[in-house]
Scaffold this motif. Structure first.
Motif, PDB file in Angstrom:
ATOM      1  N   LEU A   1       9.927  10.304  48.069  1.00  0.00           N
ATOM      2  CA  LEU A   1      10.736   9.403  48.885  1.00  0.00           C
ATOM      3  C   LEU A   1      11.492   8.415  48.012  1.00  0.00           C
TER       4      LEU A   1
ATOM      5  N   MET B   1      10.460  15.569  60.773  1.00  0.00           N
ATOM      6  CA  MET B   1       9.343  15.601  59.811  1.00  0.00           C
ATOM      7  C   MET B   1       8.819  17.021  59.637  1.00  0.00           C
TER       8      MET B   1
ATOM      9  N   GLU C   1       7.303  16.918  55.788  1.00  0.00           N
ATOM     10  CA  GLU C   1       6.815  15.632  55.298  1.00  0.00           C
ATOM     11  C   GLU C   1       5.301  15.553  55.461  1.00  0.00           C
TER      12      GLU C   1
ATOM     13  N   ILE D   1       1.849   8.164  54.349  1.00  0.00           N
ATOM     14  CA  ILE D   1       2.183   9.490  53.849  1.00  0.00           C
ATOM     15  C   ILE D   1       1.302   9.819  52.651  1.00  0.00           C
TER      16      ILE D   1
ATOM     17  N   THR E   1      11.395  18.958  57.465  1.00  0.00           N
ATOM     18  CA  THR E   1      11.385  18.580  56.050  1.00  0.00           C
ATOM     19  C   THR E   1       9.996  18.700  55.429  1.00  0.00           C
TER      20      THR E   1
ATOM     21  N   ARG F   1       6.884  17.474  51.312  1.00  0.00           N
ATOM     22  CA  ARG F   1       7.515  16.246  50.809  1.00  0.00           C
ATOM     23  C   ARG F   1       6.477  15.123  50.825  1.00  0.00           C
ATOM     24  N   TYR F   2       6.156  14.621  49.629  1.00  0.00           N
ATOM     25  CA  TYR F   2       5.113  13.611  49.454  1.00  0.00           C
ATOM     26  C   TYR F   2       5.712  12.226  49.197  1.00  0.00           C
TER      27      TYR F   2
ATOM     28  N   SER G   1       3.246  13.471  56.389  1.00  0.00           N
ATOM     29  CA  SER G   1       2.978  12.276  57.187  1.00  0.00           C
ATOM     30  C   SER G   1       1.526  12.213  57.638  1.00  0.00           C
TER      31      SER G   1
END
Length: 150
Positions: free
Chosen positions: A7, A71, A76, A143, A74, A2-3, A78
């Motif tokens: 979001l 995180m 992410e 991110i 998902t 997930r970038y 980060s």
């Protein structure tokens, strides 16, 4: 993964389930915040806490554990955080409490100076088992943006 582009501002996420134990409260306090109301039942009873209370820093650490687990779940992308704004301990946390977290993405923007990096602001609120907010802060996040061709 997930970038940054994935979001959506306004998104609210609810997650986590953290059981606060007496042993963990005492261990954290002994190591990092050895104030009497975090270590001794009688001392805590004589304060506004009324009984043994977790350090606010411990509450923040338990919150962080739930954030990192989310995180990871998902996936992410980060890259950490340059800091927090508006950290507030709203209510005491006691042994036997169960905590959960809600986050709301408040804003996002691409970094002006670092290609491949997006910046975010999210409100994080930690609740106890009764739905009472015990901690809140605004997190500034970094991110990764989606790689070219990805």
């Amino acid at each position: 993964m997930r970038y940054f582009e994935d979001l959506v501002v306004g998104t609210v996420a609810r997650f986590g389930d953290y059981a606060v134990t007496r042993e963990e409260v005492l261990d954290f306090a002994r190591r990092f915040d050895p104030q009497p109301f975090h270590l001794d039942d009688d001392a805590a009873a004589a304060t506004h806490f009324g009984r043994l209370a977790a350090s606010g820093w411990h509450t923040a650490a338990m919150t962080m554990a739930m954030l990192v687990a989310q995180m990871s779940e998902t996936a992410e992308a980060s890259l950490g955080s340059p800091g927090l704004d508006e950290l507030k301990w709203l209510r005491p946390v006691h042994p036997g409490d169960r905590l959960r977290v809600e986050t709301e993405l408040l804003e996002k923007r691409p970094s002006a100076s670092r290609p491949g990096l997006g910046l975010t602001k999210s409100r994080t609120t930690t609740f106890n088992q009764d739905g009472v907010a015990v901690l809140t802060f605004v997190a500034n996040g970094m991110i990764r943006t989606r790689p070219a061709g990805g």
